[in-house]
Scaffold this active site. Structure first.
Site, PDB file in Angstrom:
ATOM      1  N   HIS A 261       1.037  -1.019  -0.309  1.00  0.00           N
ATOM      2  CA  HIS A 261       0.316   0.094   0.185  1.00  0.00           C
ATOM      3  C   HIS A 261       1.318   1.167   0.018  1.00  0.00           C
ATOM      4  O   HIS A 261       2.134   1.564   0.260  1.00  0.00           O
ATOM      5  CB  HIS A 261      -0.944  -0.008   1.681  1.00  0.00           C
ATOM      6  CG  HIS A 261      -2.217  -0.976   0.991  1.00  0.00           C
ATOM      7  ND1 HIS A 261      -3.189  -0.518   0.892  1.00  0.00           N
ATOM      8  CD2 HIS A 261      -2.043  -2.477   1.420  1.00  0.00           C
ATOM      9  CE1 HIS A 261      -4.154  -1.657   0.884  1.00  0.00           C
ATOM     10  NE2 HIS A 261      -2.961  -2.539   0.904  1.00  0.00           N
ATOM     11  N   GLU A 263      -0.042   3.920   2.028  1.00  0.00           N
ATOM     12  CA  GLU A 263       0.425   4.090   3.310  1.00  0.00           C
ATOM     13  C   GLU A 263       0.788   2.788   4.075  1.00  0.00           C
ATOM     14  O   GLU A 263       1.661   2.533   5.028  1.00  0.00           O
ATOM     15  CB  GLU A 263      -0.837   4.398   3.676  1.00  0.00           C
ATOM     16  CG  GLU A 263      -1.950   5.665   3.441  1.00  0.00           C
ATOM     17  CD  GLU A 263      -2.450   4.737   2.469  1.00  0.00           C
ATOM     18  OE1 GLU A 263      -2.793   6.745   1.935  1.00  0.00           O
ATOM     19  OE2 GLU A 263      -2.445   4.154   2.058  1.00  0.00           O
TER      20      GLU A 263
END
Length: 339
Positions: A261, A263
């Site tokens: 991801h 994040e």
């Protein structure tokens, strides 16, 4: 700056132009031969369909050709100009490559536009056409192969939805949206990098959320990336990540997620960001673990900032946020990162 207003019959183009002239210091530009064919098929009807509603305060300039129009405004681009006379496709193509031009489309519900049309006819002591005929005229004005405005609307940078019957409400909304804002002509560095990150996000194959990232140093792009399954693993949108394809809620089952991801796991990613020397993270939309991430980034001296967008028009504008983020780095260690 030149603002071109386009849209359907009685959508409010001339009302907005009149506001810009009276309140924002704009001047009126008009092409005397802009519309190549009548909308109604009848010259008498077309007179009150197309006649400008600009007030007497608009002592603007008229042009017989698109070339003289473009030449005039190009030489005076630092002044403020507005027009509703962009019908010719060649004219639009010429203006869209100019850095001072902003195309704005204006729309409103057909029933409201018909009510405005009735009021216009009444003010001129004319018998208004029935709704059915007005709708036929409206469809021709928008979708006719030769004179249709729909192709203009699709190329507009700003789209306004003028669904209010109150001029006071319209003017208040126009004041809020700040159409003359120069950032609408040329994006700020933040907006520029965020748009690149948004473009990168379109390559994402993650079934849960598209996210893109741009790493920047001294306003130069170092690297881009997007989320999805690792190399040589079946793409997420092809079933490669069971967690993303199972319908798990946000923040649940992250330990079973195969996708890398932007994040990633927000806490872990925050440690990575701090470790490689990134000095600032600019993001568009928040994530469900941002509080913990912000604490780690703050402790590491990394500035966390949400992008401040150009003010949207509410309630008469549509505003689209980018699902993306970008990072700025003081030092780059040539470490491959996936965000």
């Amino acid at each position: 700056m030149l603002i071109g207003l386009c849209g359907g019959i009685c959508a409010g183009k001339h009302t907005i132009a009149d506001y810009l002239i009276r309140e924002q210091g704009f001047q009126w530009l008009e092409l005397t031969k802009s519309n190549p064919a009548p909308v109604s098929g009848d010259s008498e009807n077309d007179t009150y369909l197309q006649e400008s509603a600009i007030g007497d305060c608009a002592k603007g300039h008229r042009f017989e050709s698109t070339d003289t129009f473009v030449d005039f405004v190009t030489k005076r681009w630092t002044e403020r100009w507005v027009t509703t006379d962009i019908w010719d496709r060649s004219l639009l193509d010429k203006l869209l490559i100019r850095p001072f031009f902003l195309l704005v489309s204006v729309d409103a519900p057909v029933n409201l536009r018909w009510q405005r049309f009735r009021q216009r006819c009444s003010s001129r002591q004319l018998e208004p056409a029935p709704l059915e005929k007005f709708m036929l005229w409206s469809d021709r004005q928008l979708y006719d192969r030769d004179i249709g405005q729909a192709y203009l609307v699709d190329r507009a940078s700003v789209r306004l939805f003028n669904a209010s019957s109150s001029l006071k409400e319209l003017y208040a909304a126009l004041e809020t949206v700040e159409l003359p804002n120069e950032e609408r002509l040329r994006p700020s560095w933040d907006q520029y990098f965020m748009q690149l990150a948004s473009l990168a996000a379109q390559r994402s194959n993650c079934m849960k959320r598209r996210v893109g990232c741009v790493i920047v140093r001294d306003r130069r792009v170092i690297s881009t990336g997007y989320n999805g399954t690792p190399r040589n693993i079946t793409n997420c949108n092809e079933g490669g990540c069971p967690r993303c394809n199972s319908g798990e809620g946000g923040g649940a089952g992250l330990s079973t997620c195969l996708c890398l991801h932007a994040e990633e796991n927000a806490l872990l990613e925050a440690v990575k960001i701090a470790q490689v020397g990134i000095t600032e993270v600019v993001y568009s939309k928040s994530y469900n673990m941002d509080k913990e991430s912000a604490a780690i980034l703050g402790a590491a001296g990394v500035n966390l900032r949400q992008l401040s967008q150009v003010k949207p028009m509410k309630p008469i504008a549509r505003h689209i946020e980018n699902l993306a983020n970008y990072l700025t780095a003081a030092d780059w260690f040539n470490i491959p990162l996936t965000f």
